[in-house]
Design a protein around this motif. Structure first.
Motif, PDB file in Angstrom:
ATOM      1  N   ILE A  52     -28.261  25.042   0.220  1.00  0.00           N
ATOM      2  CA  ILE A  52     -27.011  25.426   0.894  1.00  0.00           C
ATOM      3  C   ILE A  52     -26.937  24.842   2.302  1.00  0.00           C
ATOM      4  O   ILE A  52     -25.852  24.514   2.774  1.00  0.00           O
ATOM      5  N   ARG A  53     -28.069  24.698   2.956  1.00  0.00           N
ATOM      6  CA  ARG A  53     -28.075  24.068   4.281  1.00  0.00           C
ATOM      7  C   ARG A  53     -27.712  22.592   4.159  1.00  0.00           C
ATOM      8  O   ARG A  53     -26.946  22.061   4.970  1.00  0.00           O
ATOM      9  N   THR A  54     -28.243  21.923   3.151  1.00  0.00           N
ATOM     10  CA  THR A  54     -27.918  20.520   2.917  1.00  0.00           C
ATOM     11  C   THR A  54     -26.428  20.368   2.645  1.00  0.00           C
ATOM     12  O   THR A  54     -25.787  19.444   3.158  1.00  0.00           O
ATOM     13  N   THR A  55     -25.867  21.266   1.865  1.00  0.00           N
ATOM     14  CA  THR A  55     -24.437  21.211   1.538  1.00  0.00           C
ATOM     15  C   THR A  55     -23.577  21.316   2.789  1.00  0.00           C
ATOM     16  O   THR A  55     -22.628  20.543   2.957  1.00  0.00           O
ATOM     17  N   VAL A  56     -23.907  22.235   3.678  1.00  0.00           N
ATOM     18  CA  VAL A  56     -23.088  22.400   4.887  1.00  0.00           C
ATOM     19  C   VAL A  56     -23.246  21.199   5.813  1.00  0.00           C
ATOM     20  O   VAL A  56     -22.270  20.728   6.402  1.00  0.00           O
ATOM     21  N   ILE A  57     -24.446  20.683   5.930  1.00  0.00           N
ATOM     22  CA  ILE A  57     -24.667  19.511   6.778  1.00  0.00           C
ATOM     23  C   ILE A  57     -23.925  18.304   6.212  1.00  0.00           C
ATOM     24  O   ILE A  57     -23.309  17.525   6.949  1.00  0.00           O
ATOM     25  N   MET A  58     -23.955  18.138   4.888  1.00  0.00           N
ATOM     26  CA  MET A  58     -23.241  17.026   4.260  1.00  0.00           C
ATOM     27  C   MET A  58     -21.737  17.153   4.473  1.00  0.00           C
ATOM     28  O   MET A  58     -21.038  16.148   4.631  1.00  0.00           O
ATOM     29  N   ALA A  59     -21.221  18.370   4.495  1.00  0.00           N
ATOM     30  CA  ALA A  59     -19.790  18.569   4.767  1.00  0.00           C
ATOM     31  C   ALA A  59     -19.454  18.075   6.169  1.00  0.00           C
ATOM     32  O   ALA A  59     -18.418  17.425   6.374  1.00  0.00           O
ATOM     33  N   TYR A  60     -20.317  18.366   7.135  1.00  0.00           N
ATOM     34  CA  TYR A  60     -20.107  17.885   8.506  1.00  0.00           C
ATOM     35  C   TYR A  60     -20.177  16.365   8.568  1.00  0.00           C
ATOM     36  O   TYR A  60     -19.342  15.720   9.195  1.00  0.00           O
ATOM     37  N   ILE A  61     -21.171  15.799   7.913  1.00  0.00           N
ATOM     38  CA  ILE A  61     -21.357  14.341   7.946  1.00  0.00           C
ATOM     39  C   ILE A  61     -20.187  13.630   7.275  1.00  0.00           C
ATOM     40  O   ILE A  61     -19.610  12.688   7.831  1.00  0.00           O
ATOM     41  N   ASN A  62     -19.840  14.077   6.076  1.00  0.00           N
ATOM     42  CA  ASN A  62     -18.738  13.444   5.350  1.00  0.00           C
ATOM     43  C   ASN A  62     -17.413  13.602   6.083  1.00  0.00           C
ATOM     44  O   ASN A  62     -16.596  12.687   6.103  1.00  0.00           O
TER      45      ASN A  62
END
Length: 117
Positions: A52-62
């Motif tokens: 879930i942390r990876t998902t939120v970080i990827m949302a920021y990056i994308n």
């Protein structure tokens, strides 16, 4: 069904991990390790938190990439990242058995520490 879901989750995590640079992965790992220590999480919870942390970080990056390319406005990106953050906070809170007010100091402390990595 659980095995299929677990396989998909692991595949997603691996794919997302390779899509990040080392600094972002270091930040995610730092956060997860600190949360495991702070809230005495087990291995399954650690794996779920990493996802879930990876998902939120990827949302920021994308979102940042899409703003830069002109696909999104800053306000549209702000809404998307806000939703991703809310989903993360709800899942994290449920995992540790605390509400946002109770774990907010931890998030603030870790955010400061991550900046120094």
């Amino acid at each position: 069904m659980k095995k299929i879901l677990l396989t998909l989750v692991v595949l997603f995590t691996i794919t997302a991990s390779f899509g990040q640079n080392k600094w972002q992965q270091k930040q995610i790992s730092y956060f997860v390790d600190a949360a495991v220590k702070e809230y005495s999480l087990n291995e399954d919870q650690k794996t779920e938190l990493n996802e879930i942390r990876t998902t939120v970080i990827m949302a920021y990056i994308n979102g940042a990439k899409k703003v830069k390319s002109g696909e999104l406005t800053k306000n549209e990106n702000k809404e998307i990242t806000k939703k991703a953050s809310n989903v993360f906070n709800k899942k994290f809170g449920k995992m540790i058995g605390k509400n946002y007010k109770e774990f907010s100091p931890f998030l603030q402390k870790i955010a400061k520490e991550i900046k120094d990595l």
